[in-house]
Design a protein around this motif. Structure first.
Motif, short mmCIF file in Angstrom:
data_model
loop_
_atom_site.label_atom_id
_atom_site.label_comp_id
_atom_site.label_asym_id
_atom_site.label_seq_id
_atom_site.Cartn_x
_atom_site.Cartn_y
_atom_site.Cartn_z
N MET A 81 -29.25 2.90 2.45
CA MET A 81 -28.72 3.57 3.00
C MET A 81 -29.60 3.49 4.71
SD MET A 81 -29.13 7.35 3.12
CE MET A 81 -28.26 7.94 1.83
N PRO A 82 -28.26 3.24 5.91
CA PRO A 82 -28.63 2.85 7.44
C PRO A 82 -29.82 4.18 7.35
CG PRO A 82 -26.13 3.43 6.50
CD PRO A 82 -27.27 3.65 5.27
N LEU A 83 -30.44 3.56 8.54
CA LEU A 83 -31.43 4.30 8.70
C LEU A 83 -30.98 5.44 9.38
CD1 LEU A 83 -34.45 4.69 9.20
CD2 LEU A 83 -34.08 3.39 11.78
N LEU A 84 -29.68 5.82 9.91
CA LEU A 84 -29.17 6.79 11.63
C LEU A 84 -28.97 7.82 9.92
CD1 LEU A 84 -28.29 8.35 13.45
CD2 LEU A 84 -26.16 7.05 13.49
N LEU A 85 -28.21 6.92 8.80
CA LEU A 85 -28.10 8.69 7.75
C LEU A 85 -29.30 8.68 7.32
CD1 LEU A 85 -25.98 10.25 6.38
CD2 LEU A 85 -25.91 7.53 4.41
N ARG A 86 -30.08 8.56 6.86
CA ARG A 86 -31.16 8.53 6.46
C ARG A 86 -32.69 9.42 7.12
NH1 ARG A 86 -35.35 4.53 3.00
NH2 ARG A 86 -33.62 3.28 2.21
N ASN A 87 -31.90 9.79 8.51
CA ASN A 87 -33.00 10.34 10.06
C ASN A 87 -31.89 11.60 9.55
OD1 ASN A 87 -34.91 8.93 10.28
ND2 ASN A 87 -33.88 7.90 12.07
N LEU A 88 -31.03 11.32 9.31
CA LEU A 88 -30.55 12.75 9.84
C LEU A 88 -30.38 13.70 8.33
CD1 LEU A 88 -27.64 14.14 10.96
CD2 LEU A 88 -26.07 13.01 9.56
N LEU A 89 -30.20 12.96 7.19
CA LEU A 89 -30.88 13.47 6.20
C LEU A 89 -32.17 14.48 5.84
CD1 LEU A 89 -28.76 11.34 3.70
CD2 LEU A 89 -28.41 13.68 3.65
N PHE A 90 -32.84 13.63 6.16
CA PHE A 90 -34.50 14.11 6.50
C PHE A 90 -34.11 15.26 7.97
CE2 PHE A 90 -38.03 14.54 9.08
CZ PHE A 90 -39.66 14.82 8.83
N PHE A 91 -33.28 14.92 8.21
CA PHE A 91 -34.03 17.07 9.32
C PHE A 91 -32.90 17.68 9.16
CE2 PHE A 91 -35.34 13.05 12.84
CZ PHE A 91 -36.72 14.32 12.58
N THR A 92 -32.12 16.67 8.66
CA THR A 92 -31.19 18.36 7.89
C THR A 92 -31.62 19.14 7.38
OG1 THR A 92 -29.05 16.90 8.57
CG2 THR A 92 -29.01 18.89 6.82
N THR A 93 -32.54 18.23 6.16
CA THR A 93 -33.95 18.88 5.15
C THR A 93 -34.97 19.69 5.43
OG1 THR A 93 -33.39 16.82 3.61
CG2 THR A 93 -34.72 18.17 2.77
N ALA A 94 -35.05 18.98 6.33
CA ALA A 94 -36.41 19.92 6.97
C ALA A 94 -35.66 21.21 7.89
CB ALA A 94 -37.00 18.87 8.45
N SER A 95 -34.71 21.85 8.49
CA SER A 95 -33.71 22.10 9.30
C SER A 95 -33.53 23.48 7.87
CB SER A 95 -32.46 21.95 10.00
OG SER A 95 -32.73 21.10 11.48
N ILE A 96 -33.08 23.28 6.83
CA ILE A 96 -32.66 24.17 6.08
C ILE A 96 -34.26 24.31 5.41
CG2 ILE A 96 -31.86 24.18 3.24
CD1 ILE A 96 -30.01 22.19 4.10
N ALA A 97 -34.70 23.92 5.06
CA ALA A 97 -36.20 24.74 4.93
C ALA A 97 -36.33 25.32 6.30
CB ALA A 97 -37.03 23.50 4.27
N VAL A 98 -36.15 25.37 7.31
CA VAL A 98 -37.29 25.63 8.02
C VAL A 98 -36.02 27.23 7.60
CG1 VAL A 98 -37.92 26.51 10.66
CG2 VAL A 98 -38.22 24.44 9.57
N VAL A 99 -35.40 27.43 7.87
CA VAL A 99 -33.96 28.64 8.28
C VAL A 99 -34.29 29.20 6.53
CG1 VAL A 99 -31.99 29.16 7.73
CG2 VAL A 99 -32.29 27.71 9.01
N VAL A 100 -34.64 28.65 5.04
CA VAL A 100 -34.88 29.33 4.33
C VAL A 100 -35.89 30.36 4.18
CG1 VAL A 100 -35.56 28.87 1.58
CG2 VAL A 100 -33.39 27.85 2.57
N MET A 101 -36.74 29.57 5.25
CA MET A 101 -38.24 30.64 5.34
C MET A 101 -38.43 31.48 6.26
SD MET A 101 -41.11 27.16 4.54
CE MET A 101 -41.95 27.70 4.33
#
Length: 154
Positions: A81-101
């Protein structure tokens, strides 16, 4: 090539994230905790400290971030998986986790636009800061490895 990580590497990463967050929250709490006490559950003790409930919530967030980092930023589960997509998925997951919290733990008033704008600004600043630090660390490590390779060639 990435070295195989042990459980201690993950614990170190977890405690680094958690410790940084606690220091930031403690600093904010010291300066504006009394004013924010009635607005956010994070500052329920005002400038007097951080509640155990808040500490556990941020520990949970740290666990989610380490898990997301392990999934998206290592070759452990995803190999091509391209690094840019990995980072985008990581920050999206972190953002969703924060919003849920935010929603579950009432970190700030959900209906107030200024709270979301402040959150987005803080998140972007922290993301940019952590990216700069990570890139600097990578560059230093790459330089160290290149110097070692040059010494080996001589």
């Amino acid at each position: 090539m990435e070295d195989k990580k042990s459980i201690f590497d993950y614990i170190k990463q977890l405690l680094s994230i958690f410790g940084t967050v606690v220091l930031i929250i403690a600093g904010i709490s010291y300066f504006i905790g009394d004013e924010a006490q009635s607005v956010s559950s994070i500052f329920s003790l005002g400038s007097g400290g951080i509640s155990l409930a808040t500490l556990m919530q941020f520990l949970l967030l740290s666990v989610v971030c380490v898990a997301a980092d392990t999934i998206f930023n290592t070759d452990l589960l995803i190999k091509n998986m391209p690094l840019l997509l990995r980072n985008l998925l990581f920050f999206t997951t972190a953002s969703i986790a924060v919003v849920v919290m935010v929603l579950v733990f009432d970190w700030f008033p959900v209906g107030q636009m200024w709270a979301w704008i402040s959150f987005i600004i803080c998140f972007v600043v922290c993301t940019v800061g952590s990216t700069i630090i990570t890139r600097a660390e990578e560059r230093a490590e790459n330089k160290k490895m290149q110097d070692a390779l040059n010494r080996l060639k001589k």
